[in-house]
Design a protein around this motif. Sequence first.
Motif, short mmCIF file in Angstrom:
data_model
loop_
_atom_site.label_atom_id
_atom_site.label_comp_id
_atom_site.label_asym_id
_atom_site.label_seq_id
_atom_site.Cartn_x
_atom_site.Cartn_y
_atom_site.Cartn_z
N HIS A 78 0.86 -1.17 0.00
CA HIS A 78 0.00 0.00 0.00
C HIS A 78 0.89 1.22 0.00
O HIS A 78 1.60 1.47 0.96
N ALA A 79 0.87 1.95 -1.10
CA ALA A 79 1.65 3.18 -1.14
C ALA A 79 0.84 4.25 -0.43
O ALA A 79 -0.32 4.46 -0.75
N ALA A 80 1.44 4.86 0.60
CA ALA A 80 0.73 5.89 1.37
C ALA A 80 0.28 7.00 0.43
O ALA A 80 1.02 7.43 -0.44
N ASP A 81 -0.98 7.42 0.59
CA ASP A 81 -1.60 8.37 -0.33
C ASP A 81 -2.08 9.59 0.47
O ASP A 81 -3.10 9.53 1.16
N ALA A 82 -1.33 10.67 0.36
CA ALA A 82 -1.63 11.87 1.15
C ALA A 82 -3.00 12.46 0.79
O ALA A 82 -3.71 12.97 1.66
N LYS A 83 -3.38 12.36 -0.50
CA LYS A 83 -4.67 12.92 -0.92
C LYS A 83 -5.82 12.16 -0.26
O LYS A 83 -6.78 12.76 0.23
N ILE B 128 -0.38 6.17 16.17
CA ILE B 128 -1.77 5.82 15.88
C ILE B 128 -1.97 4.31 16.06
O ILE B 128 -2.98 3.86 16.60
N LYS B 129 -0.96 3.52 15.64
CA LYS B 129 -1.06 2.06 15.85
C LYS B 129 -1.04 1.72 17.33
O LYS B 129 -1.73 0.79 17.78
N ALA B 130 -0.27 2.48 18.10
CA ALA B 130 -0.22 2.23 19.55
C ALA B 130 -1.56 2.58 20.20
O ALA B 130 -2.00 1.89 21.12
N PHE B 131 -2.22 3.63 19.70
CA PHE B 131 -3.57 3.95 20.20
C PHE B 131 -4.53 2.83 19.81
O PHE B 131 -5.38 2.42 20.60
N ARG B 132 -4.40 2.34 18.57
CA ARG B 132 -5.31 1.29 18.08
C ARG B 132 -5.20 0.03 18.93
O ARG B 132 -6.20 -0.59 19.28
N SER B 133 -3.98 -0.35 19.27
CA SER B 133 -3.78 -1.57 20.07
C SER B 133 -3.95 -1.31 21.57
O SER B 133 -3.86 -2.23 22.38
N ALA C 74 -8.93 5.49 16.87
CA ALA C 74 -7.99 4.66 16.11
C ALA C 74 -8.49 3.24 15.87
O ALA C 74 -8.05 2.58 14.92
N LYS C 75 -9.41 2.79 16.72
CA LYS C 75 -9.87 1.39 16.66
C LYS C 75 -10.24 0.91 15.25
O LYS C 75 -9.76 -0.13 14.81
N PRO C 76 -11.11 1.65 14.52
CA PRO C 76 -11.54 1.13 13.20
C PRO C 76 -10.56 1.36 12.06
O PRO C 76 -10.82 0.93 10.94
N ASP D 235 -4.40 -0.45 8.49
CA ASP D 235 -3.01 -0.02 8.29
C ASP D 235 -2.91 0.98 7.15
O ASP D 235 -2.15 1.94 7.21
N ALA D 236 -3.71 0.75 6.10
CA ALA D 236 -3.69 1.66 4.94
C ALA D 236 -4.21 3.04 5.33
O ALA D 236 -3.64 4.06 4.93
N ASP D 237 -5.31 3.07 6.12
CA ASP D 237 -5.84 4.37 6.59
C ASP D 237 -4.75 5.12 7.36
O ASP D 237 -4.55 6.32 7.16
#
Length: 138
Positions: free
Chosen positions: A51-56, A95-100, A112-114, A117-119
């Motif tokens: 997944h290429a990160a997409d700023a737009k 953000i991943k640390a908040f999600r977990s 962060a729950k929903p 990784d791409a988001d």
Amino acid sequence: MITHIANAADRLQPVRGELLSRVTGKTDKKMIARIFVSLSIFSLLASATAHAADAKAGRKKAQMCAACHGIDGISKMPMAPNIAGSPAMYLEKQIKAFRSEERKDETMNVVAKPLSDADIADLAAWYSGLTVDVTLPN
Ligand code: HEC
């Protein structure tokens, strides 16, 4: 890194084709088959995780962050930090640390729950790409 793997997999496609066409030749068939299988698994894995990160796209997804962090990454409420211009890797990690829930915050854990990784990669691309001007006090 993931993009690297995806690119490498793309570059391997023609190699795979050539190997296939040689399977009928006098080369070691078993060996070729083994290479073919591992290349297939390799490109499958790469396309599944690429997944290429997409700023737009990140900008659109950031609508749900804007009430607190602003679409510009500058805090809109006393308890929310500025996140504009922070490194993408740092933002992703937080953000991943908040999600977990490894990092605890009532609000951010819910926000962060929903997120996939791409988001998270897109959001990090958006906020890290903003330029911040800093003025030092006299
Ligand atoms: C309702 C308000 C609110 C919303 C909406 C919100 N946040 Fe937050 N965010 C906070 C608060 C409060 C903190 C500080 C948490 C703490 O004290 O640990 C925070 C912290 C963060 C941090 C950590 C920053 C740092 O430097 O440590 C990041 C990154 C972040 N938010 C990203 C986001 C993203 C991306 C979204 C949208 C998907 C979002 N937030 C939506 C309130 C919010």
